[in-house]
Design a protein around this motif. Structure first.
Motif, PDB file in Angstrom:
ATOM      1  N   ALA A   1     -14.066 -10.420   1.855  1.00  0.00           N
ATOM      2  CA  ALA A   1     -13.107 -10.616   0.782  1.00  0.00           C
ATOM      3  C   ALA A   1     -13.823 -10.865  -0.532  1.00  0.00           C
ATOM      4  O   ALA A   1     -13.422 -10.342  -1.582  1.00  0.00           O
TER       5      ALA A   1
ATOM      6  N   ALA B   1     -15.138  -7.592  -1.880  1.00  0.00           N
ATOM      7  CA  ALA B   1     -14.051  -6.772  -2.386  1.00  0.00           C
ATOM      8  C   ALA B   1     -13.529  -7.321  -3.715  1.00  0.00           C
ATOM      9  O   ALA B   1     -13.255  -6.562  -4.648  1.00  0.00           O
TER      10      ALA B   1
ATOM     11  N   THR C   1      -7.011 -15.709   7.308  1.00  0.00           N
ATOM     12  CA  THR C   1      -7.372 -14.961   6.092  1.00  0.00           C
ATOM     13  C   THR C   1      -8.007 -13.619   6.434  1.00  0.00           C
ATOM     14  O   THR C   1      -8.602 -12.979   5.593  1.00  0.00           O
TER      15      THR C   1
ATOM     16  N   SER D   1      -6.682 -10.798   6.941  1.00  0.00           N
ATOM     17  CA  SER D   1      -6.140  -9.615   6.270  1.00  0.00           C
ATOM     18  C   SER D   1      -6.361  -9.640   4.766  1.00  0.00           C
ATOM     19  O   SER D   1      -6.003  -8.699   4.069  1.00  0.00           O
TER      20      SER D   1
ATOM     21  N   PRO E   1      -9.162  -9.377   2.980  1.00  0.00           N
ATOM     22  CA  PRO E   1      -9.965  -8.245   2.488  1.00  0.00           C
ATOM     23  C   PRO E   1      -9.184  -6.951   2.416  1.00  0.00           C
ATOM     24  O   PRO E   1      -9.346  -6.166   1.481  1.00  0.00           O
ATOM     25  N   ASP E   2      -8.290  -6.744   3.371  1.00  0.00           N
ATOM     26  CA  ASP E   2      -7.495  -5.515   3.364  1.00  0.00           C
ATOM     27  C   ASP E   2      -6.646  -5.425   2.104  1.00  0.00           C
ATOM     28  O   ASP E   2      -6.569  -4.377   1.450  1.00  0.00           O
ATOM     29  N   ILE E   3      -6.026  -6.551   1.773  1.00  0.00           N
ATOM     30  CA  ILE E   3      -5.169  -6.565   0.590  1.00  0.00           C
ATOM     31  C   ILE E   3      -5.997  -6.287  -0.661  1.00  0.00           C
ATOM     32  O   ILE E   3      -5.644  -5.465  -1.511  1.00  0.00           O
TER      33      ILE E   3
ATOM     34  N   PHE F   1      -8.838  -4.834  -0.856  1.00  0.00           N
ATOM     35  CA  PHE F   1      -9.335  -3.459  -0.858  1.00  0.00           C
ATOM     36  C   PHE F   1      -8.259  -2.483  -1.340  1.00  0.00           C
ATOM     37  O   PHE F   1      -8.543  -1.536  -2.057  1.00  0.00           O
ATOM     38  N   MET F   2      -7.050  -2.768  -0.927  1.00  0.00           N
ATOM     39  CA  MET F   2      -5.955  -1.913  -1.352  1.00  0.00           C
ATOM     40  C   MET F   2      -5.845  -1.934  -2.880  1.00  0.00           C
ATOM     41  O   MET F   2      -5.721  -0.887  -3.525  1.00  0.00           O
TER      42      MET F   2
END
Lengths: 189, 148
Positions: free
Chosen positions: A17, A20, B16, B18, B20-22, B24-25
């Motif tokens: 995170a 990113a 937490t 997910s 990174p996915d958010i 990254f989106m």
């Protein structure tokens, strides 16, 4: 040698995170939202001879170096140009000082009377470019209003809606009925 | 009636995983929408404002000209691709650029004129005449859009 089937240890994704976010912040900072919009025009070919045009068919716009407008011999504020031009383009009352009409048959629209309007702009060498663009903008607005009106009459929908719905045949018909004819006088400077 | 005693439950830890996915989106969204400015403006330009604007879809079929004024001696300057050019060279340079496009696309070639609103029309007219000479008929006057 003993090969043991060891389970691979899970990678800690906790810092993913952070990475990113770092990238995200970088893009946020470097992004400049450039809105590239403008007024599209097609320059007339070099020798454009329209032949003699009756005075009533031309809306003459003169601009002086103080950015003042003279429309058909009257001082006009730029805010009022759109309305003046719209009245000129449509000539709904068939007034003798506004453009002549000609009866044509257009697919989708049928037989209608269209006005033979031409708008002519003549500016001074020292007119501000900003004023010129404002005039062009007002004229575009007037043509849009005129087209909207015609479209509303025939298709019960505004011209902008037709464009949004990509109804190209109807859009073409409207454009044919009210062509955008802005002529720019050959500069005399 | 008997009520159950509400037991104090320990706050469960929020996952937490997910996150990174958010992020990254979001990241991909910005990466896709970002338009990297290809040329550095060397002139300060205040574009005129207008309402009836259109967008150009295919940016690779365009050439942008920046037209401004030298603040010291009030001589008009034209910038194209990170250099200043004279009005006389303009037609030739732009037709070369147009000739480099595939033939089927050449008709869509548009010159975007980013000019300062305080410029005298004299300069703009000269540019337009030059463009017309070289059959570069499609032109866009770049403007600042006014919101309604």
């Amino acid at each position: 040698m003993k090969s043991t089937n060891r389970q691979s240890p899970a990678i800690n994704a906790g810092s993913m995170a952070d990475i990113a976010f770092l990238l995200l912040v970088f893009f946020l900072v470097t992004t400049t939202v450039t809105k590239d919009e403008g007024l599209n025009r097609i320059l007339p070919p070099k020798s454009e001879d329209l032949g003699p045009i009756p005075q009533r068919n031309v809306l003459e716009i003169l601009v002086n170096k103080h950015n003042q407008l003279l429309v058909e011999g009257h001082f006009t504020e730029i805010e009022n140009l759109r309305a003046t031009a719209l009245e000129f383009i449509l000539n709904q009352e068939n007034e003798p000082h506004l453009p002549q009409k000609k009866i044509v048959t257009i697919d989708e629209l049928g037989t209608i009377a269209i006005s033979k309007q031409v708008i002519s702009i003549q500016n001074d060498a020292l007119t501000d470019y900003g004023t010129y663009v404002a005039i062009q903008d007002a004229l575009s607005g007037a043509y849009l209003d005129a087209r909207n009106e015609l479209s509303q009459e025939h298709f019960n929908k505004s011209y902008s809606e037709l464009i949004r719905e990509k109804d190209l045949d109807k859009v073409k018909a409207i454009r044919e009925a009210i062509p955008q004819r802005i002529s720019e006088a050959e500069p005399n400077f | 009636m008997r009520f159950k005693r509400i037991k104090k439950i320990a706050n469960p830890e929020m996952s937490t995983a997910s996150l990174p996915d958010i992020v990254f989106m979001l990241l991909f969204f910005f990466m896709v929408t970002t338009v990297i400015q290809d040329e550095k403006p060397m002139l300060e330009i205040e574009k005129p404002s207008a309402v009836q604007t259109e967008k150009i879809e295919q940016k690779d079929l365009t050439a942008s000209l920046l037209v401004g004024m030298n603040p010291e001696n009030r001589i008009p300057l034209i910038q194209w691709e990170e250099r200043f050019i004279s009005i006389e060279d303009l037609g030739e340079l732009l037709s070369e650029k147009r000739a480099s496009l595939p033939e089927s696309m050449q008709g869509k070639f548009t010159t975007i004129l980013k000019a300062d609103k305080a410029l005298p029309m004299e300069v703009i007219t000269k540019i337009k005449q030059q463009l017309r000479e070289y059959q570069l008929f499609k032109i866009q006057y770049a403007v600042e859009t006014e919101s309604y």
